[in-house]
Scaffold this motif. Structure first.
Motif, PDB file in Angstrom:
ATOM      1  N   UNK A 221       0.763  -1.249   0.000  1.00 54.88           N
ATOM      2  CA  UNK A 221       0.000   0.000   0.000  1.00 54.88           C
ATOM      3  C   UNK A 221       0.791   1.294   0.000  1.00 54.88           C
ATOM      4  N   UNK A 222       1.510   1.625   1.074  1.00 57.36           N
ATOM      5  CA  UNK A 222       2.218   2.908   1.136  1.00 57.36           C
ATOM      6  C   UNK A 222       3.225   3.083   0.001  1.00 57.36           C
ATOM      7  N   UNK A 223       3.925   2.019  -0.356  1.00 62.21           N
ATOM      8  CA  UNK A 223       4.923   2.093  -1.419  1.00 62.21           C
ATOM      9  C   UNK A 223       4.257   2.314  -2.769  1.00 62.21           C
ATOM     10  N   UNK A 224       3.116   1.659  -2.970  1.00 67.67           N
ATOM     11  CA  UNK A 224       2.376   1.818  -4.227  1.00 67.67           C
ATOM     12  C   UNK A 224       1.934   3.273  -4.395  1.00 67.67           C
ATOM     13  N   UNK A 225       1.392   3.854  -3.339  1.00 64.68           N
ATOM     14  CA  UNK A 225       0.956   5.246  -3.383  1.00 64.68           C
ATOM     15  C   UNK A 225       2.144   6.176  -3.635  1.00 64.68           C
ATOM     16  N   UNK A 226       3.252   5.891  -2.961  1.00 64.71           N
ATOM     17  CA  UNK A 226       4.450   6.720  -3.109  1.00 64.71           C
ATOM     18  C   UNK A 226       4.956   6.697  -4.545  1.00 64.71           C
ATOM     19  N   UNK A 227       4.950   5.531  -5.174  1.00 68.35           N
ATOM     20  CA  UNK A 227       5.401   5.416  -6.566  1.00 68.35           C
ATOM     21  C   UNK A 227       4.519   6.251  -7.486  1.00 68.35           C
ATOM     22  N   UNK A 228       3.199   6.174  -7.294  1.00 66.47           N
ATOM     23  CA  UNK A 228       2.276   6.938  -8.128  1.00 66.47           C
ATOM     24  C   UNK A 228       2.521   8.437  -7.965  1.00 66.47           C
ATOM     25  N   UNK A 229       2.684   8.878  -6.724  1.00 69.96           N
ATOM     26  CA  UNK A 229       2.899  10.309  -6.452  1.00 69.96           C
ATOM     27  C   UNK A 229       4.218  10.782  -7.047  1.00 69.96           C
ATOM     28  N   UNK A 230       5.275   9.986  -6.887  1.00 78.22           N
ATOM     29  CA  UNK A 230       6.588  10.385  -7.417  1.00 78.22           C
ATOM     30  C   UNK A 230       6.567  10.447  -8.942  1.00 78.22           C
ATOM     31  N   UNK A 231       5.895   9.493  -9.573  1.00 77.54           N
ATOM     32  CA  UNK A 231       5.792   9.507 -11.031  1.00 77.54           C
ATOM     33  C   UNK A 231       5.061  10.765 -11.494  1.00 77.54           C
ATOM     34  N   UNK A 232       3.981  11.109 -10.808  1.00 81.08           N
ATOM     35  CA  UNK A 232       3.223  12.313 -11.165  1.00 81.08           C
ATOM     36  C   UNK A 232       4.096  13.565 -11.044  1.00 81.08           C
ATOM     37  N   UNK A 233       4.858  13.654  -9.983  1.00 84.14           N
ATOM     38  CA  UNK A 233       5.728  14.816  -9.787  1.00 84.14           C
ATOM     39  C   UNK A 233       6.829  14.877 -10.839  1.00 84.14           C
ATOM     40  N   UNK A 234       7.406  13.726 -11.157  1.00 84.49           N
ATOM     41  CA  UNK A 234       8.485  13.694 -12.145  1.00 84.49           C
ATOM     42  C   UNK A 234       7.973  14.083 -13.532  1.00 84.49           C
ATOM     43  N   UNK A 235       6.802  13.571 -13.908  1.00 83.88           N
ATOM     44  CA  UNK A 235       6.240  13.902 -15.219  1.00 83.88           C
ATOM     45  C   UNK A 235       5.899  15.386 -15.297  1.00 83.88           C
ATOM     46  N   UNK A 236       5.267  15.917 -14.235  1.00 83.09           N
ATOM     47  CA  UNK A 236       4.944  17.345 -14.226  1.00 83.09           C
ATOM     48  C   UNK A 236       6.190  18.203 -14.296  1.00 83.09           C
ATOM     49  N   UNK A 237       7.237  17.814 -13.547  1.00 84.54           N
ATOM     50  CA  UNK A 237       8.491  18.570 -13.559  1.00 84.54           C
ATOM     51  C   UNK A 237       9.166  18.484 -14.924  1.00 84.54           C
ATOM     52  N   UNK A 238       9.129  17.307 -15.533  1.00 80.80           N
ATOM     53  CA  UNK A 238       9.731  17.141 -16.862  1.00 80.80           C
ATOM     54  C   UNK A 238       9.047  18.037 -17.890  1.00 80.80           C
ATOM     55  N   UNK A 239       7.715  18.064 -17.862  1.00 82.07           N
ATOM     56  CA  UNK A 239       6.978  18.821 -18.873  1.00 82.07           C
ATOM     57  C   UNK A 239       7.177  20.332 -18.687  1.00 82.07           C
ATOM     58  N   UNK A 240       7.202  20.780 -17.447  1.00 85.70           N
ATOM     59  CA  UNK A 240       7.445  22.210 -17.207  1.00 85.70           C
ATOM     60  C   UNK A 240       8.915  22.549 -17.411  1.00 85.70           C
ATOM     61  N   UNK A 241       9.806  21.548 -17.192  1.00 86.26           N
ATOM     62  CA  UNK A 241      11.230  21.770 -17.385  1.00 86.26           C
ATOM     63  C   UNK A 241      11.581  22.109 -18.824  1.00 86.26           C
ATOM     64  N   UNK A 242      10.789  21.618 -19.764  1.00 87.22           N
ATOM     65  CA  UNK A 242      11.005  21.957 -21.174  1.00 87.22           C
ATOM     66  C   UNK A 242      10.874  23.465 -21.362  1.00 87.22           C
ATOM     67  N   UNK A 243       9.820  24.029 -20.784  1.00 86.00           N
ATOM     68  CA  UNK A 243       9.632  25.483 -20.866  1.00 86.00           C
ATOM     69  C   UNK A 243      10.740  26.212 -20.114  1.00 86.00           C
ATOM     70  N   UNK A 244      11.190  25.630 -18.991  1.00 85.71           N
ATOM     71  CA  UNK A 244      12.265  26.237 -18.222  1.00 85.71           C
ATOM     72  C   UNK A 244      13.563  26.301 -19.013  1.00 85.71           C
ATOM     73  N   UNK A 245      13.895  25.226 -19.719  1.00 86.41           N
ATOM     74  CA  UNK A 245      15.110  25.198 -20.537  1.00 86.41           C
ATOM     75  C   UNK A 245      15.018  26.228 -21.658  1.00 86.41           C
ATOM     76  N   UNK A 246      13.866  26.289 -22.319  1.00 86.61           N
ATOM     77  CA  UNK A 246      13.692  27.252 -23.402  1.00 86.61           C
ATOM     78  C   UNK A 246      13.827  28.688 -22.892  1.00 86.61           C
TER      79      UNK A 246
END
Length: 371
Positions: free
Chosen positions: A107-132
């Motif tokens: 349970x806790x690990x499963x939730x943590x993985x989902x949350x971390x993936x969401x944060x990483x994807x959001x950071x990656x997508x906004x990071x493109x604009x940051x690099x530009x």
């Protein structure tokens, strides 16, 4: 000094207060001009908010809005306009839902993985604009708008059954598959099927983290200093380009969390009906709350109240779009009111400086006469 702080505090409250009063008056005028009773819809909305199930809906929606507004506010404090929160959150929601449905963990690990993936994807997508922005000087407004459109198309392609999507039997809907129960975030049960999403409390707790980092850490000082004056920050040793990248990554990571209350608390999948437009609502809330975590909290509750309480207007013979009109007028009122308050604040400061100079000149003259 104390008097100055008092003036600044009053001006801080004056903007939101003037915006809300103006929006209310304008809403009444618009309704009256349309031949609709301007008071009755508001009375119905207030009455609707008295029901416990509507209150739960308001709190849950406010948690989602709060996260979106925090993501926007982080960019605002850096003088960056991250319009891409909507695309960042939806892409993060889909990818994290895919990962959550594909893995089986405690349970806790499963939730943590989902949350971390969401944060990483959001950071990656906004990071493109940051690099530009940092490397090529491309306006984050333009790049994030384009990235929103790309995210929408990418989601539509990924969710096709021939790619990563799943089409339930006998349904036209497309989903990412159901997240196992080990990946559900427990909420607060209130009976009769009502539940406050557990992640809603995490959302509000992040407001405290936001305040602490921004006001009590060196990083927060550097971020605010760079947002106030990039050239002055560079002169004091702050790497402005690094701060742009960092703030965009953090803003995107928080944007990735916007879907978590709903995804982990109720839907447990991403589908075609997953809500869109929350990122743009977050802009309104961040502006109304003046990028302050407490102000954002009350602004999120207000917008959530309008959304959920206005849903019952159609049963009383009124168009539920009245709520949409109110939110639109709040946006207009916020922009105009804050500009009026800003100009008044500048005039007030100039007046005080003039008074202090005049007082100093008078004291000097008295001393010369006495001598």
């Amino acid at each position: 000094m104390k008097k100055f702080d008092k003036d600044r505090l009053l001006l801080g409250f004056a903007g939101p207060a003037l915006a809300l009063v103006s929006a209310f008056v304008l809403s009444m005028i618009v309704l009256a001009a349309s031949g609709v009773d301007p008071i009755e819809p508001l009375r119905i909305m207030i009455e609707q908010s008295g029901y416990e199930d509507v209150q739960v809906l308001i709190v849950n929606q406010a948690g989602t809005y709060y996260l979106a507004a925090l993501a926007v506010a982080i960019g605002f404090r850096m003088n960056l306009f991250n319009i891409g929160v909507d695309g960042q959150y939806r892409l993060a929601a889909m990818v994290s839902a895919l990962v959550g449905a594909a893995v089986t963990l405690p349970g806790p690990l499963h939730i943590l993985v989902i949350v971390l993936v969401a944060m990483l994807v959001g950071a990656f997508w906004s990071g493109i604009a940051g690099i530009l922005k940092a490397k090529r000087g491309v306006s984050e407004v333009v790049s994030t708008i384009m990235l929103n459109a790309i995210a929408t198309s990418l989601i539509a392609w990924l969710i096709l059954p021939k790619n990563l999507g799943v089409q339930p039997v006998g349904s036209n809907d497309l989903t990412t598959g159901d997240i196992p129960e080990s990946g559900w975030f427990p909420g607060v049960e209130l009976g009769d099927g009502m539940e406050i999403y557990g992640f809603t409390f995490i959302a509000f707790a992040l407001g405290i983290v936001y305040w602490f980092v921004l006001n009590r850490t060196r990083f927060g000082f550097d971020l605010r200093a760079t947002g106030a004056s990039e050239s002055a920050a560079q002169a004091s040793g702050v790497d402005a380009k690094k701060m742009i990248m960092t703030s965009m990554l953090i803003s995107g990571a928080v944007a990735g969390l916007v879907s978590m209350p709903l995804l982990l608390g109720e839907s447990h999948t991403y589908n075609l009906s997953f809500p869109a437009g929350i990122g743009f609502t977050g802009i309104t809330i961040a502006l109304l709350g003046r990028n302050n975590p407490v102000g954002i909290f009350f602004a999120a509750l207000l917008i959530a109240f309008i959304d959920k309480a206005s849903a019952g207007l159609d049963t009383a013979g009124y168009a539920k779009e009245i709520g949409t009109i109110m939110k639109g007028l709040i946006v207009v009122a916020v922009v105009v009111s804050y500009e009026l308050v800003r100009r008044y604040g500048i005039r007030r400061q100039q007046q005080k400086v003039g008074e202090e100079l005049a007082a100093g000149h008078a004291i000097k003259t008295e001393k010369e006469v006495a001598a």
